[in-house]
Design a protein around this motif. Structure first.
Motif, PDB file in Angstrom:
ATOM      1  N   SER A   1     -17.315   0.513   7.945  1.00 20.88           N
ATOM      2  CA  SER A   1     -15.907   0.367   8.406  1.00 20.88           C
ATOM      3  C   SER A   1     -15.745   1.780   9.094  1.00 20.88           C
ATOM      4  O   SER A   1     -14.628   2.232   9.324  1.00 20.88           O
ATOM      5  CB  SER A   1     -14.881   0.314   7.304  1.00 20.88           C
TER       6      SER A   1
ATOM      7  N   GLU B   1     -14.159   2.487  -4.237  1.00 22.87           N
ATOM      8  CA  GLU B   1     -13.833   1.065  -4.746  1.00 22.87           C
ATOM      9  C   GLU B   1     -15.118   0.477  -5.370  1.00 22.87           C
ATOM     10  O   GLU B   1     -16.034   0.613  -4.679  1.00 22.87           O
ATOM     11  CB  GLU B   1     -13.449   0.100  -3.790  1.00 22.87           C
TER      12      GLU B   1
ATOM     13  N   PRO C   1      -3.363  -4.607  -2.925  1.00 20.35           N
ATOM     14  CA  PRO C   1      -4.329  -4.547  -1.590  1.00 20.35           C
ATOM     15  C   PRO C   1      -5.735  -4.077  -2.040  1.00 20.35           C
ATOM     16  O   PRO C   1      -6.813  -4.238  -1.542  1.00 20.35           O
ATOM     17  CB  PRO C   1      -3.443  -3.463  -0.863  1.00 20.35           C
ATOM     18  N   SER C   2      -5.707  -2.991  -3.012  1.00 20.74           N
ATOM     19  CA  SER C   2      -7.202  -2.323  -3.154  1.00 20.74           C
ATOM     20  C   SER C   2      -7.842  -3.353  -3.923  1.00 20.74           C
ATOM     21  O   SER C   2      -9.305  -3.364  -3.549  1.00 20.74           O
ATOM     22  CB  SER C   2      -6.727  -1.151  -4.045  1.00 20.74           C
TER      23      SER C   2
ATOM     24  N   ARG D   1     -17.492   0.494  -2.310  1.00 21.71           N
ATOM     25  CA  ARG D   1     -17.323   1.068  -1.020  1.00 21.71           C
ATOM     26  C   ARG D   1     -17.637   2.577  -1.360  1.00 21.71           C
ATOM     27  O   ARG D   1     -17.065   2.941  -2.262  1.00 21.71           O
ATOM     28  CB  ARG D   1     -15.857   0.604  -0.752  1.00 21.71           C
TER      29      ARG D   1
ATOM     30  N   GLU E   1       1.005  -1.265  -0.206  1.00 23.24           N
ATOM     31  CA  GLU E   1      -0.001  -0.052   0.226  1.00 23.24           C
ATOM     32  C   GLU E   1       0.742   1.345  -0.015  1.00 23.24           C
ATOM     33  O   GLU E   1       0.705   2.291  -0.595  1.00 23.24           O
ATOM     34  CB  GLU E   1      -1.040  -0.047   1.359  1.00 23.24           C
TER      35      GLU E   1
ATOM     36  N   ALA F   1     -12.797  -9.091  -1.225  1.00 22.90           N
ATOM     37  CA  ALA F   1     -13.228  -9.259   0.119  1.00 22.90           C
ATOM     38  C   ALA F   1     -14.487  -8.911   0.200  1.00 22.90           C
ATOM     39  O   ALA F   1     -15.481  -9.432   0.693  1.00 22.90           O
ATOM     40  CB  ALA F   1     -12.279  -8.913   1.138  1.00 22.90           C
ATOM     41  N   ASN F   2     -14.916  -7.612  -0.295  1.00 27.63           N
ATOM     42  CA  ASN F   2     -16.162  -6.808  -0.182  1.00 27.63           C
ATOM     43  C   ASN F   2     -17.290  -7.725  -1.169  1.00 27.63           C
ATOM     44  O   ASN F   2     -18.281  -7.842  -0.419  1.00 27.63           O
ATOM     45  CB  ASN F   2     -16.268  -5.710  -0.643  1.00 27.63           C
TER      46      ASN F   2
ATOM     47  N   ARG G   1      -9.119  -6.051  -1.359  1.00 24.60           N
ATOM     48  CA  ARG G   1     -10.262  -5.192  -0.537  1.00 24.60           C
ATOM     49  C   ARG G   1     -11.559  -5.254  -1.436  1.00 24.60           C
ATOM     50  O   ARG G   1     -12.662  -5.899  -0.732  1.00 24.60           O
ATOM     51  CB  ARG G   1     -10.078  -3.947  -0.217  1.00 24.60           C
ATOM     52  N   SER G   2     -11.555  -5.242  -2.678  1.00 30.59           N
ATOM     53  CA  SER G   2     -12.536  -5.298  -3.431  1.00 30.59           C
ATOM     54  C   SER G   2     -13.303  -6.795  -3.561  1.00 30.59           C
ATOM     55  O   SER G   2     -14.451  -6.943  -3.422  1.00 30.59           O
ATOM     56  CB  SER G   2     -12.247  -4.978  -4.895  1.00 30.59           C
TER      57      SER G   2
END
Length: 314
Positions: free
Chosen positions: A136, A172, A44-45, A179, A37, A51-52, A48-49
């Motif tokens: 979050s 995101e 990482p981005s 997000r 990051e 994971a969402n 996260r996407s």
């Protein structure tokens, strides 16, 4: 008895050693992601996407019993007030009928004047309507996850609103979820205008429920009930959307709160609005799938215009 005690001790040691191993593994993974990051890597981005996308359906299922219980309790609590509420609604409906006739007449006149003057409309259609399935919010970030994504027509940086006004913008986008960076986030800086006078200012988030106004001319005196609307400067948001209102004014402090339901978001709307992208973002590899602003639109922007800042904004 002694043998049983020894077996229990050995089992306990194995559990402790296994737990320590998992701890160090998670710590190494976290450090790797922090380094990526910091270096500006996109991994990482993307993680996260993904994971969402995985968490959004699970959260949607898990929230159903909770919402059903809350709805049942609310129905029970509101039974005693139904009669009085019906009386108030009858009176309000009568007033609304009168206002409706006035509004229709003014709307017809407005359309005729727009047609004569050839003024384009400012209506922005909705790209998708989604539900908040995760949050979050904390000391370092104010954002929520909604259950609509790329498959629903959602695009990065698109404005998000509810019935009260601006909620934030998309930072995101996954295939099934997105997000939203809330306007209360400390990284949010949105150009606004005071509805009563038209004076320009900047509304900044504080990572708390209340907002802060900057760069308002010193000659302007705020009053309780004053509203701030988006100015449209910078192209990040369409103009004239409700954003914040003044709750109280004292000698040393002005309390400003968002007009949207930031503390109790449920359904939100993602606007089908493509912000004007600065030239330095047109070559960003992560945005290659996004529509590119035409050169004529880029030239029409004011070079010194303020735009909304954020964790992934400009």
């Amino acid at each position: 008895m002694m043998q049983s005690s020894m077996l229990s001790d050995n089992f306990g040691r194995r559990r402790v050693n296994k737990g320590r191993g998992y701890f160090w593994l998670y710590l190494v993974i976290a450090i790797v992601f922090l380094v990526l990051e910091a270096l500006g890597n996109s991994v990482p981005s993307k993680v996260r996407s993904y994971a969402n996308d995985i968490a959004a359906p699970i959260l949607t299922v898990l929230e159903q019993p909770i919402r059903a219980t809350q709805d049942g309790l609310e129905r029970l609590a509101g039974v005693s007030d139904i009669y009085l509420e019906n009386q108030n609604l009858r009176e309000e409906n009568e007033r609304l009928r009168q206002w409706r006739e006035t509004a229709l007449q003014l709307n017809r006149e407005n359309e005729q004047l727009r047609s004569i003057l050839k003024v384009p409309g400012r209506e922005v259609p909705t790209a998708a309507t989604g539900r908040v399935v995760g949050s979050s919010g904390g000391a370092f970030e104010q954002s929520v996850v909604i259950n609509v994504g790329h498959n629903d027509g959602v695009r990065r940086n698109a404005p998000v609103i509810d019935d009260g006004g601006i909620v934030g913008r998309i930072i995101e986008v996954g295939y099934l979820s997105s997000r939203v960076l809330l306007l209360t986030d400390v990284n949010s800086h949105i150009p606004v205008k005071l509805e009563r006078t038209g004076d320009l200012a900047i509304i900044e988030g504080t990572n708390e429920l209340f907002l802060e106004v900057k760069y308002l001319p010193p000659t302007v005196r705020l009053e309780v009930g004053d509203r701030f609307l988006t100015s449209g400067h910078g192209g990040a948001f369409p103009p004239d959307l409700p954003m914040a209102e003044v709750l109280s004014v004292t000698l040393d402090k002005v309390t400003i709160r968002a007009t949207s339901s930031i503390s109790s978001l449920d359904y939100v709307r993602v606007m089908n609005y493509q912000p004007k992208v600065p030239e330095d973002e047109l070559i960003d590899p992560e945005d290659q799938l996004e529509p590119v602003t035409q050169p004529s639109e880029i030239g029409a922007q004011t070079p010194n215009a303020e735009t909304e800042g954020g964790a992934n904004g400009t």
